[in-house]
Write a protein that holds these residues in place. Structure first.
Motif, PDB file in Angstrom:
ATOM      1  N   LEU A 127       0.805  -1.220   0.000  1.00 23.81           N
ATOM      2  CA  LEU A 127       0.000   0.000   0.000  1.00 23.81           C
ATOM      3  C   LEU A 127       0.835   1.265   0.000  1.00 23.81           C
ATOM      4  CD1 LEU A 127      -2.859  -0.987   2.489  1.00 23.81           C
ATOM      5  CD2 LEU A 127      -2.914  -0.985  -0.012  1.00 23.81           C
ATOM      6  N   ARG A 128       2.144   1.139   0.122  1.00 25.68           N
ATOM      7  CA  ARG A 128       3.004   2.315   0.085  1.00 25.68           C
ATOM      8  C   ARG A 128       3.323   2.747  -1.341  1.00 25.68           C
ATOM      9  NH1 ARG A 128       7.650  -0.231   3.724  1.00 25.68           N
ATOM     10  NH2 ARG A 128       7.120  -1.901   2.233  1.00 25.68           N
ATOM     11  N   ASP A 129       2.979   1.946  -2.330  1.00 26.22           N
ATOM     12  CA  ASP A 129       3.302   2.234  -3.731  1.00 26.22           C
ATOM     13  C   ASP A 129       2.019   2.352  -4.540  1.00 26.22           C
ATOM     14  OD1 ASP A 129       4.262   2.440  -6.292  1.00 26.22           O
ATOM     15  OD2 ASP A 129       5.697   0.782  -6.120  1.00 26.22           O
ATOM     16  N   LEU A 130       1.636   3.583  -4.859  1.00 30.82           N
ATOM     17  CA  LEU A 130       0.386   3.830  -5.575  1.00 30.82           C
ATOM     18  C   LEU A 130       0.361   3.227  -6.971  1.00 30.82           C
ATOM     19  CD1 LEU A 130      -0.178   7.598  -4.649  1.00 30.82           C
ATOM     20  CD2 LEU A 130      -0.881   5.569  -3.390  1.00 30.82           C
ATOM     21  N   ARG A 131       1.532   2.932  -7.508  1.00 29.58           N
ATOM     22  CA  ARG A 131       1.576   2.338  -8.845  1.00 29.58           C
ATOM     23  C   ARG A 131       0.965   0.948  -8.878  1.00 29.58           C
ATOM     24  NH1 ARG A 131       7.883   3.504  -9.716  1.00 29.58           N
ATOM     25  NH2 ARG A 131       7.771   2.749  -7.557  1.00 29.58           N
ATOM     26  N   ASN A 132       0.725   0.384  -7.722  1.00 30.84           N
ATOM     27  CA  ASN A 132       0.105  -0.936  -7.662  1.00 30.84           C
ATOM     28  C   ASN A 132      -1.373  -0.910  -8.020  1.00 30.84           C
ATOM     29  OD1 ASN A 132       2.373  -2.514  -6.935  1.00 30.84           O
ATOM     30  ND2 ASN A 132       2.198  -1.844  -4.810  1.00 30.84           N
ATOM     31  N   TRP A 133      -1.982   0.278  -8.031  1.00 23.22           N
ATOM     32  CA  TRP A 133      -3.384   0.341  -8.425  1.00 23.22           C
ATOM     33  C   TRP A 133      -3.736   1.533  -9.316  1.00 23.22           C
ATOM     34  CZ3 TRP A 133      -1.719   0.816  -3.357  1.00 23.22           C
ATOM     35  CH2 TRP A 133      -1.914   2.034  -2.720  1.00 23.22           C
ATOM     36  N   TRP A 134      -2.797   2.427  -9.565  1.00 19.84           N
ATOM     37  CA  TRP A 134      -3.045   3.512 -10.521  1.00 19.84           C
ATOM     38  C   TRP A 134      -2.200   3.289 -11.767  1.00 19.84           C
ATOM     39  CZ3 TRP A 134      -7.030   6.559 -10.213  1.00 19.84           C
ATOM     40  CH2 TRP A 134      -7.564   6.900  -8.979  1.00 19.84           C
ATOM     41  N   SER A 135      -2.837   3.400 -12.933  1.00 20.76           N
ATOM     42  CA  SER A 135      -2.135   3.243 -14.209  1.00 20.76           C
ATOM     43  C   SER A 135      -2.391   4.465 -15.081  1.00 20.76           C
ATOM     44  CB  SER A 135      -2.618   1.993 -14.957  1.00 20.76           C
ATOM     45  OG  SER A 135      -2.314   0.827 -14.237  1.00 20.76           O
ATOM     46  N   TYR A 136      -1.320   4.967 -15.700  1.00 22.07           N
ATOM     47  CA  TYR A 136      -1.500   6.059 -16.653  1.00 22.07           C
ATOM     48  C   TYR A 136      -1.973   5.470 -17.974  1.00 22.07           C
ATOM     49  CZ  TYR A 136      -0.926  10.254 -19.325  1.00 22.07           C
ATOM     50  OH  TYR A 136      -1.186  11.341 -20.117  1.00 22.07           O
ATOM     51  N   VAL A 137      -3.140   5.922 -18.445  1.00 24.68           N
ATOM     52  CA  VAL A 137      -3.771   5.369 -19.643  1.00 24.68           C
ATOM     53  C   VAL A 137      -3.879   6.478 -20.694  1.00 24.68           C
ATOM     54  CG1 VAL A 137      -5.825   4.269 -20.604  1.00 24.68           C
ATOM     55  CG2 VAL A 137      -5.050   3.682 -18.284  1.00 24.68           C
ATOM     56  N   ALA A 138      -3.165   6.335 -21.784  1.00 27.32           N
ATOM     57  CA  ALA A 138      -3.250   7.309 -22.875  1.00 27.32           C
ATOM     58  C   ALA A 138      -4.670   7.337 -23.425  1.00 27.32           C
ATOM     59  CB  ALA A 138      -2.264   6.949 -23.975  1.00 27.32           C
ATOM     60  N   GLY A 139      -5.209   8.525 -23.589  1.00 26.83           N
ATOM     61  CA  GLY A 139      -6.546   8.675 -24.144  1.00 26.83           C
ATOM     62  C   GLY A 139      -7.659   8.625 -23.123  1.00 26.83           C
ATOM     63  N   CYS A 141     -10.047  10.078 -20.416  1.00 23.44           N
ATOM     64  CA  CYS A 141     -10.537  11.436 -20.207  1.00 23.44           C
ATOM     65  C   CYS A 141     -11.950  11.383 -19.673  1.00 23.44           C
ATOM     66  CB  CYS A 141     -10.491  12.228 -21.508  1.00 23.44           C
ATOM     67  SG  CYS A 141     -11.624  11.625 -22.765  1.00 23.44           S
ATOM     68  N   TRP A 142     -12.585  12.541 -19.560  1.00 19.69           N
ATOM     69  CA  TRP A 142     -13.895  12.589 -18.911  1.00 19.69           C
ATOM     70  C   TRP A 142     -14.931  11.745 -19.626  1.00 19.69           C
ATOM     71  CZ3 TRP A 142     -18.603  14.144 -20.812  1.00 19.69           C
ATOM     72  CH2 TRP A 142     -18.600  14.851 -22.017  1.00 19.69           C
ATOM     73  N   ASN A 143     -14.910  11.695 -20.964  1.00 19.13           N
ATOM     74  CA  ASN A 143     -15.904  10.882 -21.668  1.00 19.13           C
ATOM     75  C   ASN A 143     -15.332   9.560 -22.169  1.00 19.13           C
ATOM     76  OD1 ASN A 143     -14.408  12.078 -23.737  1.00 19.13           O
ATOM     77  ND2 ASN A 143     -16.148  12.049 -25.158  1.00 19.13           N
ATOM     78  N   HIS A 144     -14.098   9.258 -21.794  1.00 20.87           N
ATOM     79  CA  HIS A 144     -13.486   7.938 -21.992  1.00 20.87           C
ATOM     80  C   HIS A 144     -12.785   7.578 -20.682  1.00 20.87           C
ATOM     81  CE1 HIS A 144     -14.386   8.087 -26.253  1.00 20.87           C
ATOM     82  NE2 HIS A 144     -13.761   9.252 -26.358  1.00 20.87           N
ATOM     83  N   PRO A 145     -13.545   7.387 -19.605  1.00 15.20           N
ATOM     84  CA  PRO A 145     -12.941   7.357 -18.270  1.00 15.20           C
ATOM     85  C   PRO A 145     -11.994   6.206 -18.004  1.00 15.20           C
ATOM     86  CG  PRO A 145     -15.299   6.883 -18.179  1.00 15.20           C
ATOM     87  CD  PRO A 145     -15.012   7.353 -19.559  1.00 15.20           C
ATOM     88  N   GLU A 146     -12.145   5.087 -18.697  1.00 16.13           N
ATOM     89  CA  GLU A 146     -11.210   3.973 -18.519  1.00 16.13           C
ATOM     90  C   GLU A 146     -10.205   3.871 -19.658  1.00 16.13           C
ATOM     91  OE1 GLU A 146     -14.378   3.936 -16.177  1.00 16.13           O
ATOM     92  OE2 GLU A 146     -14.827   3.065 -18.138  1.00 16.13           O
ATOM     93  N   GLY A 147     -10.285   4.760 -20.630  1.00 23.59           N
ATOM     94  CA  GLY A 147      -9.401   4.741 -21.780  1.00 23.59           C
ATOM     95  C   GLY A 147     -10.187   4.913 -23.060  1.00 23.59           C
ATOM     96  N   PRO A 148      -9.510   4.966 -24.201  1.00 27.01           N
ATOM     97  CA  PRO A 148     -10.180   5.297 -25.465  1.00 27.01           C
ATOM     98  C   PRO A 148     -11.251   4.309 -25.893  1.00 27.01           C
ATOM     99  CG  PRO A 148      -7.903   4.592 -25.835  1.00 27.01           C
ATOM    100  CD  PRO A 148      -8.057   4.806 -24.363  1.00 27.01           C
ATOM    101  N   ASP A 149     -11.227   3.089 -25.376  1.00 23.70           N
ATOM    102  CA  ASP A 149     -12.252   2.105 -25.742  1.00 23.70           C
ATOM    103  C   ASP A 149     -13.477   2.159 -24.847  1.00 23.70           C
ATOM    104  OD1 ASP A 149     -10.664   1.132 -27.820  1.00 23.70           O
ATOM    105  OD2 ASP A 149      -9.669  -0.319 -26.524  1.00 23.70           O
ATOM    106  N   SER A 150     -13.493   3.075 -23.889  1.00 19.38           N
ATOM    107  CA  SER A 150     -14.641   3.224 -22.996  1.00 19.38           C
ATOM    108  C   SER A 150     -15.384   4.506 -23.330  1.00 19.38           C
ATOM    109  CB  SER A 150     -14.182   3.252 -21.539  1.00 19.38           C
ATOM    110  OG  SER A 150     -13.404   4.416 -21.284  1.00 19.38           O
TER     111      SER A 150
END
Length: 348
Positions: A127-139, A141-150
């Motif tokens: 739990l000390r490393d946020l990278r274990n549950w946050w991923s930077y996803v290209a694309g 955004c607000w109307n593609h909240p999980e990525g360009p395919d969402s």
């Protein structure tokens, strides 16, 4: 938190991806008039702000004054934000070129438009490393909240997310509103229950009833969704507080207008000198742990669907944390206020 990984730390600058004018995935109904309609008027008052029982940044508990103001009954939704985009052709922070000078150590790949998206790991993690549950996803955004395919076509009444501070301010100006101060937000969230633990009392789930969209299970890998939702929920899915406001706790964190400080300003004990809606100082808001990143931070409030008893108990009116002004995440949104002394605009 900022966007990119540098020198082994998770540093992320969240933003939205490209959205052409008129490219919203949901119907944009009623425009600014709809966004103005869901407000309640809260009277001028003094209340107990902060807490001495939880995290250090919430201290000290103290008396605070707020003037009367109108506040949205729910967070800004995907439908609301789509109307704003359709009306203004606004270009979000993430659609603009990113300046590498602001992010020393960032690789070119990390400077592409995108956002931080929560990814549930398959088992227990550090739990000390946020990278274990946050991923930077290209694309993302607000109307593609999980990525360009969402998209948000099935979520018109969910709170909008992946909104940076500048985007929230632009929406507020279009709607004839403003962001709440931290004091206004906390007073509203308390619902008239001065110094109570939660917005509804002192028990998280009274008689087993879920009162807000938060995390159940071992964070971040075990999402029991006992409250009915694994991610964001439609606004108004849980009971309103005593002021008739929904989703002040959980669902998404919400921007405020205040610069972040490590502690509250204490009151003087004299009624004539009760602090009145201070806004903090920008110089004190920078993250001392990341001196190379000169991006100021605002206070965000309310917690989110990711807040859990075993990791983040900030799903309370007194809960607060810093957020870099250029940042946006999949659990961060906002709501707006209007003030009675705003002579430039009429009250709804």
């Amino acid at each position: 938190m900022p966007r990119h990984a540098a020198e082994g730390r998770l540093t992320m600058r969240m933003c939205c991806g490209t959205l052409a004018n008129g490219g919203a995935q949901i119907a944009a109904k009623d425009g600014a008039d709809s966004a103005r309609s869901r407000m309640v008027l809260l009277p001028s008052a003094q209340f107990t702000m902060g807490s001495d029982r939880h995290y250090a940044e919430e201290r000290p508990a103290h008396r605070r004054h707020v003037d009367a103001f109108w506040i949205d009954t729910v967070p800004v939704t995907n439908r609301d934000f789509a109307a704003f985009i359709a009306s203004t052709a606004y270009v979000t922070v993430a659609e603009r070129p990113l300046d590498p000078a602001l992010y020393p150590g960032a690789t070119p790949a990390s400077l592409v438009p995108g956002a931080l998206v929560f990814r549930q790991p398959s088992g227990p993690v550090d739990l000390r490393d946020l990278r274990n549950w946050w991923s930077y996803v290209a694309g993302a955004c607000w109307n593609h909240p999980e990525g360009p395919d969402s998209d948000v076509s099935g979520r018109p009444d969910h709170p909008v997310v992946h909104v940076a501070l500048e985007d929230a301010l632009a929406f507020a100006d279009w709607a004839g509103k403003a962001l709440p101060t931290e004091a206004e937000w906390e007073y509203a969230a308390r619902g008239g229950l001065d110094d109570a633990e939660f917005a509804w009392g002192n028990t998280l789930t009274p008689e087993g009833r879920h009162m807000a969209n938060t995390w159940q299970g071992a964070f971040p890998w075990q999402n029991l969704a006992s409250d009915g939702y694994r991610g964001t929920s439609p606004v108004g899915s849980y009971p309103a507080n005593g002021h008739g406001l929904f989703d002040m706790i959980g669902n998404v964190w919400e921007w405020t207008a205040d610069w972040y400080g490590a502690r509250h300003e204490a009151d003087t004990g004299a009624g004539c000198c009760t602090p009145r809606q201070p806004g903090g100082a920008v110089e004190g808001s920078y993250d001392a742990r990341q001196p190379a990143i000169r991006i100021p931070r605002k206070v965000v409030k309310g917690g989110s669907f990711l807040c859990s008893p075993d990791y983040c108990r900030r799903y309370r009116p007194a809960g607060r944390q810093p957020q870099m002004t250029d940042s946006a995440m999949s659990h961060l949104g906002f709501r707006c206020v209007r003030r009675l002394d705003d002579t430039k605009r009429s009250i709804p």
